[in-house]
Write an enzyme that holds these catalytic residues in place. Structure first.
Site, PDB file in Angstrom:
ATOM      1  N   ARG A  72       7.767   3.661   0.818  1.00  0.00           N
ATOM      2  CA  ARG A  72       7.319   2.484   0.068  1.00  0.00           C
ATOM      3  C   ARG A  72       7.688   2.111  -1.233  1.00  0.00           C
ATOM      4  O   ARG A  72       7.697   3.158  -1.945  1.00  0.00           O
ATOM      5  CB  ARG A  72       5.715   2.659   0.031  1.00  0.00           C
ATOM      6  N   ARG A 141      -0.872   3.222  -8.671  1.00  0.00           N
ATOM      7  CA  ARG A 141      -0.229   2.591  -7.727  1.00  0.00           C
ATOM      8  C   ARG A 141       0.625   1.460  -8.040  1.00  0.00           C
ATOM      9  O   ARG A 141       0.371   0.991  -9.163  1.00  0.00           O
ATOM     10  CB  ARG A 141      -1.082   2.467  -6.351  1.00  0.00           C
ATOM     11  N   LYS A 210      -5.399   8.444  -5.401  1.00  0.00           N
ATOM     12  CA  LYS A 210      -4.674   7.199  -5.678  1.00  0.00           C
ATOM     13  C   LYS A 210      -5.504   6.528  -6.589  1.00  0.00           C
ATOM     14  O   LYS A 210      -6.827   6.528  -6.687  1.00  0.00           O
ATOM     15  CB  LYS A 210      -4.640   6.300  -4.578  1.00  0.00           C
ATOM     16  N   LYS A 212      -5.818   2.358  -8.320  1.00  0.00           N
ATOM     17  CA  LYS A 212      -5.163   1.089  -8.413  1.00  0.00           C
ATOM     18  C   LYS A 212      -5.778  -0.030  -9.313  1.00  0.00           C
ATOM     19  O   LYS A 212      -6.740   0.181  -9.824  1.00  0.00           O
ATOM     20  CB  LYS A 212      -5.604   0.577  -6.911  1.00  0.00           C
ATOM     21  N   CYS A 432      -3.128  -4.920   9.250  1.00  0.00           N
ATOM     22  CA  CYS A 432      -2.614  -3.488   8.645  1.00  0.00           C
ATOM     23  C   CYS A 432      -1.387  -3.200   9.689  1.00  0.00           C
ATOM     24  O   CYS A 432      -1.366  -3.523  10.869  1.00  0.00           O
ATOM     25  CB  CYS A 432      -3.500  -2.583   8.225  1.00  0.00           C
ATOM     26  N   CYS A 438       1.253   4.554  11.603  1.00  0.00           N
ATOM     27  CA  CYS A 438       0.334   4.858  10.752  1.00  0.00           C
ATOM     28  C   CYS A 438      -0.434   6.007  11.476  1.00  0.00           C
ATOM     29  O   CYS A 438      -1.000   6.082  12.725  1.00  0.00           O
ATOM     30  CB  CYS A 438      -0.657   3.971  10.392  1.00  0.00           C
ATOM     31  N   CYS A 477      -8.228   1.289  11.453  1.00  0.00           N
ATOM     32  CA  CYS A 477      -9.177   2.313  11.201  1.00  0.00           C
ATOM     33  C   CYS A 477     -10.052   1.877   9.833  1.00  0.00           C
ATOM     34  O   CYS A 477      -9.678   0.906   9.209  1.00  0.00           O
ATOM     35  CB  CYS A 477      -8.362   3.666  10.743  1.00  0.00           C
ATOM     36  N   CYS A 481      -7.010  -1.107   4.760  1.00  0.00           N
ATOM     37  CA  CYS A 481      -5.788  -1.349   3.919  1.00  0.00           C
ATOM     38  C   CYS A 481      -5.575  -3.024   3.871  1.00  0.00           C
ATOM     39  O   CYS A 481      -5.067  -3.556   3.010  1.00  0.00           O
ATOM     40  CB  CYS A 481      -4.559  -0.688   4.649  1.00  0.00           C
TER      41      CYS A 481
END
Ligand code: SRM
Ligand code: SF4
Length: 574
Positions: A72, A141, A210, A212, A432, A438, A477, A481
């Site tokens: 990524r 991120r 993470k 953001k 997603c 994934c 899931c 995302c």
């Protein structure tokens, strides 16, 4: 909060600033890396996974999984040049699976990279002055902002703030250059600071999780700003920036059946003057760095600090770091989302074109469309600057009036649907990645977007509501995302081929939706939504969106009505 730190904390601390054994393991003959390197690689922008489509068959044959890596990029505000795009387009053949994937945070991912290609791929990316450092991992991120290349002060301010944060909060470790570029350092990196021998802000344990950051404005919440740990809402008087409302603690990840985990929208905590923006950002990062739960990664995001300790407590800590006045947040009355797909004037006599890319997957022969060839041809020919959007689309900018017709014709020749060729439902559909790459996916998402979109469109057509602007987001899931909990309709993978359905968020992304059905088989998603859409058509007010209608009417009442209308044969509707 328990005192025992999670395993990841020890891995980070003893890694010598993200070095670990990555270099050695890249050079060995295994197709995979160790658990420790798996965790550290995330900070460098990569996830190790395996092909989930073939895993069971391979196991039966006594074969190991087919290991592969995802990569990524970190691309603040989604900005890149034509030359950079064309280089990435080439790399996806050399190193990955022949596709580029635009993410819901304005960057690119590449899939199915074998271990031997990771190092040359990352080096190639750096040589075109892009980076993967901090694409994933426990750091700030990719910083996001409005993608619209409108040439006015408002958009210049947003872009400048985005780049400032991206630069300031990039990890500074030299390990990145040593591992991937054998110590070579790129000159003129637009968004990265010079590497240094320490991490003055993060320290050697980096963030608990993470983190953001988004820079938005209420007039155009195209980035769902409140889903971020730190949301800056720029408030303008005309073109003049007054300051920022700061909201903290957004995050969507949760686990089914674990009420201790939940989606949460960032809460407004202060208004700050323009000059204090960076200082305020640093204060919030320090708040989370010092108080995020490092013992339990399921409880480590800033949202749990905000929800459990309260905004008053958070404000006191922030004041300690900030040192200047934190004013009360200013009232924000109206929120809106501006559609950046389609043709728009830039304000300097030129145009930009937002090109819709379903699920952000730029490849060829996708349901008969050659997205990759189309983009490569148009970008090679016109060399325009590009921007990725927050809903997985791409903007071609700086287009002259006379270039509009040939550009549209070129894209259509490859089968690309432009904004005017698609319905609002198709336009506002996000899926997603999910299977097969994934590792967290419980069900399909990207690969079922097309049939699901068709089913839902047929439903809208059947009931005479074809032109309603309804946002639909499908996730494989509950991690969130594609931001399924802030759309009109959220569809969230539950078990293979089964989904939970959420309704009652708003199109503008300021309210969470709620679950109405659980474990709905994929082929029944339309059946589940139909009575709600029929009820909406019969009872909505003028201009009322589907999510707002459900919220006003009451989610429980909408659900009850749907359950009554559905056949008793549907176990999930009982
Ligand atoms: Fe995400 C993990 C893909 C945006 C919440 N996300 C993952 C991983 C890395 C799976 C994993 O941990 O093994 C996925 C990689 C799949 C693959 O095969 O490529 C993945 N997330 C994505 C992307 C590519 C979705 C997309 O289809 O575009 C988005 C990449 C963003 C980027 O460019 O940086 C993506 N992820 C988001 C967002 C939306 C956003 O940030 O606006 C969220 C919800 C907001 C939030 O952070 O809470 C999100 N992803 C998660 C979570 C839940 C985090 C939590 O606090 O519980 C995970 C799981 C985790 O971190 O443990 C996750
Ligand atoms: Fe994977 Fe779940 Fe994120 Fe979809 S929502 S990409 S299935 S982690």
């Amino acid at each position: 909060m328990s005192e025992k730190l999670s395993g990841n904390e020890a891995i980070k601390k003893k890694s010598h600033l993200l070095r670990g054994n990555i270099a050695e393991e890249l050079a060995d003959s295994n197709a995979f890396v160790s658990d420790e390197s798996y965790e550290l690689l995330k900070f460098h922008g990569s996830y190790q996974g395996y092909d989930r489509d073939t895993a069971t068959a391979r196991k039966k044959q006594g074969l190991d999984k087919s290991w592969e890596f995802m990569l990524r990029l970190k691309m603040p505000g989604g900005r890149l040049t034509a030359q950079q795009y064309l280089a990435l387009d080439g790399f996806c053949d050399t190193h990955a699976n022949g596709t580029l994937r635009i993410t819901t945070r304005q960057t690119f991912q590449f899939h199915c990279i074998v271990k031997a290609h990771l190092k040359p791929f990352i080096a190639d990316i750096n040589r075109v002055l892009l980076s993967t450092l901090g694409g994933c991992g426990d750091v700030v991120r990719n910083v996001i902002t409005c993608p619209a290349p409108i040439r006015d002060n408002i958009h210049a301010v947003l872009e400048d703030a985005c780049f400032t944060f991206a630069r300031e909060f990039a990890p500074k470790t030299e390990a990145y250059w040593d591992i991937w570029l054998d110590g070579e350092k790129m000159e003129n990196y637009p968004f990265l600071p010079s590497p240094s021998s320490g991490e003055p802000l993060y320290g050697d344990a980096y963030m608990p999780r993470k983190f953001k950051i988004a820079i938005g404005q209420p007039e155009d919440n195209c980035m769902d700003v409140l889903c971020n740990d730190l949301a800056f809402l720029a408030l303008f008087n005309g073109q003049e920036l007054q300051g920022y409302n700061v909201a903290i603690g957004g995050g969507l990840g949760m686990n089914h059946n674990n009420p201790k985990t939940y989606p949460y929208l960032a809460k407004p905590i202060a208004f700050i003057k323009p000059a204090d923006m960076l200082k305020a950002g640093e204060a919030v990062v320090k708040l989370q760095r010092d108080h995020g739960d490092r013992s339990d990664r399921k409880h480590a995001r800033l949202k749990y600090v905000v929800a459990e300790k309260g905004l008053g407590w958070c404000k006191t800590v922030l004041k300690g770091h900030f040192g200047a006045t934190l004013y009360e947040p200013l009232p924000v009355n109206a929120w809106a989302i501006v559609d950046h797909v389609g043709w728009h004037e830039q304000g300097d006599g030129k145009w930009f074109l937002g090109v819709p890319i379903p699920s952000g997957r730029i490849g060829d022969s996708i349901h008969g469309v050659n997205y990759r060839s189309a983009l490569r041809e148009v970008i090679s020919q016109y060399k325009m600057p590009l921007v990725l959007t927050l809903d997985q689309n791409i903007i071609l900018s700086d287009i002259e009036e006379g270039e509009r017709t040939p550009i549209a014709a070129l894209l259509r020749r490859h089968g690309v649907r432009l904004r005017e060729d698609m319905t609002d439902l198709a336009r506002n559909f996000i899926a997603c990645v999910a299977l097969p790459t994934c590792g967290k996916a419980l069900a399909e998402a990207e690969r079922v977007q097309h049939p699901l979109e068709n089913t839902l469109q047929q439903l809208l057509d059947k009931h005479g509501i074809s032109n309603e602007k309804i946002s639909v987001r499908i996730a494989g899931c509950p991690n969130g995302c594609p931001r399924p909990y802030v759309g009109d309709i959220g569809i969230v993978g539950r078990t293979p081929e089964h989904y939970a359905i959420y309704i009652g968020g708003d199109f503008e992304g300021t309210r969470l939706n709620e679950k109405v059905f659980d474990k709905v088989p994929f082929e029944n998603i339309g059946t589940a939504l139909e009575p709600m859409l029929v009820f909406y058509k019969a009872n909505r007010q003028a201009e009322e969106g589907f999510g707002n209608f459900c919220y006003r009417y009451g989610i429980e009442a909408i659900k009850k009505n749907a359950v009554e209308a559905l056949s008793a044969n549907h176990k999930w509707a009982a």
